[in-house]
Motif scaffolding. Structure first.
Motif, PDB file in Angstrom:
ATOM      1  N   LEU A 112       0.860  -1.186   0.000  1.00  0.00           N
ATOM      2  CA  LEU A 112       0.000   0.000   0.000  1.00  0.00           C
ATOM      3  C   LEU A 112       0.891   1.230   0.000  1.00  0.00           C
ATOM      4  O   LEU A 112       1.739   1.388   0.881  1.00  0.00           O
ATOM      5  N   ILE A 113       0.706   2.096  -1.003  1.00  0.00           N
ATOM      6  CA  ILE A 113       1.486   3.339  -1.060  1.00  0.00           C
ATOM      7  C   ILE A 113       0.496   4.491  -0.919  1.00  0.00           C
ATOM      8  O   ILE A 113      -0.446   4.607  -1.720  1.00  0.00           O
ATOM      9  N   ARG A 114       0.705   5.312   0.120  1.00  0.00           N
ATOM     10  CA  ARG A 114      -0.225   6.422   0.365  1.00  0.00           C
ATOM     11  C   ARG A 114       0.493   7.735   0.153  1.00  0.00           C
ATOM     12  O   ARG A 114       1.551   7.971   0.696  1.00  0.00           O
ATOM     13  N   ASN A 115      -0.132   8.611  -0.620  1.00  0.00           N
ATOM     14  CA  ASN A 115       0.403   9.942  -0.824  1.00  0.00           C
ATOM     15  C   ASN A 115      -0.774  10.910  -0.697  1.00  0.00           C
ATOM     16  O   ASN A 115      -1.490  11.152  -1.673  1.00  0.00           O
ATOM     17  N   GLY A 116      -1.008  11.400   0.529  1.00  0.00           N
ATOM     18  CA  GLY A 116      -2.235  12.163   0.782  1.00  0.00           C
ATOM     19  C   GLY A 116      -3.426  11.258   0.528  1.00  0.00           C
ATOM     20  O   GLY A 116      -3.474  10.132   1.016  1.00  0.00           O
ATOM     21  N   ASP A 117      -4.375  11.747  -0.300  1.00  0.00           N
ATOM     22  CA  ASP A 117      -5.526  10.893  -0.602  1.00  0.00           C
ATOM     23  C   ASP A 117      -5.321  10.074  -1.887  1.00  0.00           C
ATOM     24  O   ASP A 117      -6.237   9.401  -2.350  1.00  0.00           O
ATOM     25  N   GLN A 118      -4.112  10.154  -2.446  1.00  0.00           N
ATOM     26  CA  GLN A 118      -3.804   9.329  -3.634  1.00  0.00           C
ATOM     27  C   GLN A 118      -3.163   8.026  -3.161  1.00  0.00           C
ATOM     28  O   GLN A 118      -2.059   8.038  -2.615  1.00  0.00           O
ATOM     29  N   TRP A 119      -3.868   6.922  -3.354  1.00  0.00           N
ATOM     30  CA  TRP A 119      -3.396   5.630  -2.850  1.00  0.00           C
ATOM     31  C   TRP A 119      -3.143   4.684  -4.024  1.00  0.00           C
ATOM     32  O   TRP A 119      -3.841   4.733  -5.039  1.00  0.00           O
ATOM     33  N   ARG A 120      -2.128   3.814  -3.833  1.00  0.00           N
ATOM     34  CA  ARG A 120      -1.883   2.746  -4.808  1.00  0.00           C
ATOM     35  C   ARG A 120      -1.846   1.416  -4.055  1.00  0.00           C
ATOM     36  O   ARG A 120      -1.131   1.285  -3.057  1.00  0.00           O
ATOM     37  N   TRP A 121      -2.597   0.481  -4.535  1.00  0.00           N
ATOM     38  CA  TRP A 121      -2.729  -0.836  -3.869  1.00  0.00           C
ATOM     39  C   TRP A 121      -2.272  -1.922  -4.827  1.00  0.00           C
ATOM     40  O   TRP A 121      -2.779  -2.026  -5.951  1.00  0.00           O
ATOM     41  N   ILE A 122      -1.278  -2.681  -4.376  1.00  0.00           N
ATOM     42  CA  ILE A 122      -0.767  -3.774  -5.212  1.00  0.00           C
ATOM     43  C   ILE A 122      -1.046  -5.094  -4.496  1.00  0.00           C
ATOM     44  O   ILE A 122      -0.608  -5.296  -3.354  1.00  0.00           O
ATOM     45  N   ASN A 123      -1.791  -5.955  -5.163  1.00  0.00           N
ATOM     46  CA  ASN A 123      -2.122  -7.284  -4.635  1.00  0.00           C
ATOM     47  C   ASN A 123      -1.534  -8.300  -5.628  1.00  0.00           C
ATOM     48  O   ASN A 123      -2.127  -8.573  -6.667  1.00  0.00           O
ATOM     49  N   ARG A 124      -0.349  -8.801  -5.320  1.00  0.00           N
ATOM     50  CA  ARG A 124       0.360  -9.671  -6.289  1.00  0.00           C
ATOM     51  C   ARG A 124      -0.318 -11.021  -6.501  1.00  0.00           C
ATOM     52  O   ARG A 124      -0.429 -11.464  -7.637  1.00  0.00           O
ATOM     53  N   PRO A 125      -0.807 -11.709  -5.429  1.00  0.00           N
ATOM     54  CA  PRO A 125      -1.434 -13.018  -5.680  1.00  0.00           C
ATOM     55  C   PRO A 125      -2.609 -12.935  -6.655  1.00  0.00           C
ATOM     56  O   PRO A 125      -2.841 -13.859  -7.420  1.00  0.00           O
ATOM     57  N   LEU A 126      -3.367 -11.824  -6.617  1.00  0.00           N
ATOM     58  CA  LEU A 126      -4.528 -11.707  -7.512  1.00  0.00           C
ATOM     59  C   LEU A 126      -4.215 -10.856  -8.751  1.00  0.00           C
ATOM     60  O   LEU A 126      -5.119 -10.591  -9.564  1.00  0.00           O
ATOM     61  N   GLY A 127      -2.983 -10.395  -8.884  1.00  0.00           N
ATOM     62  CA  GLY A 127      -2.602  -9.625 -10.070  1.00  0.00           C
ATOM     63  C   GLY A 127      -3.295  -8.272 -10.171  1.00  0.00           C
ATOM     64  O   GLY A 127      -3.704  -7.842 -11.247  1.00  0.00           O
ATOM     65  N   ILE A 128      -3.436  -7.581  -9.041  1.00  0.00           N
ATOM     66  CA  ILE A 128      -4.124  -6.279  -9.022  1.00  0.00           C
ATOM     67  C   ILE A 128      -3.118  -5.176  -8.705  1.00  0.00           C
ATOM     68  O   ILE A 128      -2.274  -5.324  -7.824  1.00  0.00           O
ATOM     69  N   ASP A 129      -3.201  -4.082  -9.453  1.00  0.00           N
ATOM     70  CA  ASP A 129      -2.377  -2.900  -9.176  1.00  0.00           C
ATOM     71  C   ASP A 129      -3.248  -1.697  -9.510  1.00  0.00           C
ATOM     72  O   ASP A 129      -3.395  -1.339 -10.671  1.00  0.00           O
ATOM     73  N   ASP A 130      -3.892  -1.107  -8.501  1.00  0.00           N
ATOM     74  CA  ASP A 130      -4.870  -0.033  -8.729  1.00  0.00           C
ATOM     75  C   ASP A 130      -4.454   1.244  -7.990  1.00  0.00           C
ATOM     76  O   ASP A 130      -4.051   1.188  -6.829  1.00  0.00           O
ATOM     77  N   SER A 131      -4.599   2.374  -8.680  1.00  0.00           N
ATOM     78  CA  SER A 131      -4.424   3.673  -8.031  1.00  0.00           C
ATOM     79  C   SER A 131      -5.800   4.308  -7.910  1.00  0.00           C
ATOM     80  O   SER A 131      -6.623   4.198  -8.827  1.00  0.00           O
ATOM     81  N   PHE A 132      -6.058   4.962  -6.766  1.00  0.00           N
ATOM     82  CA  PHE A 132      -7.389   5.539  -6.560  1.00  0.00           C
ATOM     83  C   PHE A 132      -7.292   6.692  -5.568  1.00  0.00           C
ATOM     84  O   PHE A 132      -6.255   6.902  -4.929  1.00  0.00           O
ATOM     85  N   THR A 133      -8.372   7.449  -5.487  1.00  0.00           N
ATOM     86  CA  THR A 133      -8.437   8.558  -4.532  1.00  0.00           C
ATOM     87  C   THR A 133      -9.218   8.098  -3.313  1.00  0.00           C
ATOM     88  O   THR A 133     -10.405   7.746  -3.433  1.00  0.00           O
ATOM     89  N   PHE A 134      -8.544   8.070  -2.147  1.00  0.00           N
ATOM     90  CA  PHE A 134      -9.241   7.656  -0.923  1.00  0.00           C
ATOM     91  C   PHE A 134     -10.396   8.628  -0.672  1.00  0.00           C
ATOM     92  O   PHE A 134     -10.211   9.846  -0.666  1.00  0.00           O
ATOM     93  N   GLY A 135     -11.602   8.083  -0.478  1.00  0.00           N
ATOM     94  CA  GLY A 135     -12.773   8.933  -0.232  1.00  0.00           C
ATOM     95  C   GLY A 135     -13.611   9.188  -1.478  1.00  0.00           C
ATOM     96  O   GLY A 135     -14.703   9.742  -1.378  1.00  0.00           O
ATOM     97  N   ASP A 136     -13.111   8.784  -2.645  1.00  0.00           N
ATOM     98  CA  ASP A 136     -13.875   8.999  -3.886  1.00  0.00           C
ATOM     99  C   ASP A 136     -14.167   7.632  -4.517  1.00  0.00           C
ATOM    100  O   ASP A 136     -13.326   7.057  -5.222  1.00  0.00           O
ATOM    101  N   ALA A 137     -15.380   7.124  -4.274  1.00  0.00           N
ATOM    102  CA  ALA A 137     -15.721   5.759  -4.707  1.00  0.00           C
ATOM    103  C   ALA A 137     -15.698   5.605  -6.225  1.00  0.00           C
ATOM    104  O   ALA A 137     -15.531   4.492  -6.729  1.00  0.00           O
TER     105      ALA A 137
END
Ligand code: HEM
Length: 343
Positions: A112-137
């Protein structure tokens, strides 16, 4: 340490099995030869390496297969995930908690990489690498609670606290022991526990509710529940009763070892920071009788627990049809020696 994730199924050919290492870490829930409901809650703190308490959100060799099974259940029945509109801040709380715990516990697999409300989540077993804004669905492919619980083992309920009670206002429930989120959503603590025998009369739910209403942030609590399941099936829901109910009639003296499973739920409860809701995690572990008897002290104790179980619990847990056959099969492993309390 990196986990070797297994490819296996919880339906059709039921190829789920525990490796010897996973049997050793199985949370056998009985500390004596009898069982009765109680307010069995203790602080949810980290424990020894090689146990299910090594991390507070446990990931094991079944992770990838369980997430695949969850996706299949949701495809057939999207109502296994529900969240009422006022639960959005609790959804974000839950996403944060599960990402932080998984990344801290398993850095080889999750980042999990957090930069203010800009987050990046890497889940290697499931092959997921998503960047998103925390608080903005709108920046995630699903609502935050659904997004993260498609990537976390166990079932999850979020209960809202108001009017001196807890209300089941959100859930991701695909691995349940015969209860329905769609039926229980919007119910309060006493209402959804309505079908449980004996526990109301002995005050278990009054005391448990009082305790939970005072649960503090940063001090999660845990307890065990258990039942039994025929075949390693995760989705034993009322919605699919027609698929698994008849399995209870298929147990014979020859197939007990492989078919009959002890199903243990390690339940943890977490006060959430922004919403003041409580996250209820129901982490399910399955082990068949052949695996269980590889640990002599479990093989000795479990038939004793089954023999002395109150009739109301035998009926409620749905064990009636195969309990005797299972006791008979297990009894050859019980040499009658006294067991030590607490193990
Ligand atoms: C059973 C939910 C906390 C004790 C259940 C059931 C649900 C549930 C849905 C199944 C009821 C049915 O048959 O339809 C929850 C939630 C909790 C919570 C969402 C958190 C807020 C607790 C706590 C206790 C407890 C703290 C502590 C004493 C039990 C017992 C059963 C049960 C004894 C019967 C289980 C069995 O015999 O298999 N719970 N529960 N629950 N719950 Fe809870």
């Amino acid at each position: 340490m990196a986990i070797a994730f297994k490819q296996e199924t919880f339906r059709d050919d039921f190829s789920y099995r525990n490796s010897p290492g996973n049997i050793r870490r199985f949370p056998f829930p009985f500390d004596r030869d009898e069982y009765m409901y109680s307010v069995n809650m203790e602080p949810h703190v980290r424990g020894r390496a090689g146990t299910v308490y090594e991390n507070l959100i446990d990931v094991d060799e079944h992770y990838v297969a369980e997430m695949h099974d969850r996706a299949l259940v949701l495809k057939e029945d999207p109502l296994r995930y529900q969240a009422l509109p006022h639960m959005m801040s609790a959804q974000w709380d839950t996403l944060e908690l599960l990402m932080e715990e998984q990344a801290a516990g398993y850095p080889d697999h999750f980042t999990l990489i957090r930069n203010g409300d800009q987050w990046r989540w890497i889940n290697r077993p499931l092959g997921i690498d998503d960047s998103f804004t925390f608080g903005d669905a709108s920046t995630l492919p699903y609502e935050p609670f659904e997004y993260i619980t498609r990537q976390a083992q166990g079932d999850f309920c979020i209960v809202d606290q108001r009017d001196g009670n807890l209300w089941m206002d959100a859930g991701m429930v695909t691995t349940q022991a015969d209860w329905s989120l769609d039926f229980d959503i919007g119910m309060n603590f006493m209402e959804w526990h309505g079908p449980v025998p004996l526990a109301h009369q002995i005050g278990v739910f009054d005391r448990a509710l009082k305790f939970l209403l005072n649960l503090q942030q940063g001090k999660p609590t845990r307890r065990f529940n258990w039942t039994m399941t025929i075949n390693p099936r995760l989705d034993t829901s009322p919605e699919n009763y027609h698929k698994w109910g008849p399995d209870r009639r298929t147990v014979t003296p020859d197939n007990v070892g492989e078919k009959v499973h002890l199903r243990v739920e390690l339940q943890s409860l977490w006060r959430l920071p922004r919403s003041n809701a409580i996250l209820f995690v129901i982490r399910c572990y399955l082990m068949n009788m052949e695996e269980l008897v590889t640990v002599p002290k479990w093989a000795r104790r479990f038939p004793r627990v089954l023999k002395t179980l109150p009739p109301e619990l035998i009926d409620y847990k749905g064990l009636t049809r195969y309990r005797e056959t299972t006791i008979d099969w297990l009894s050859k492993y019980d040499d009658g020696a006294p067991t030590s309390p607490g193990i």
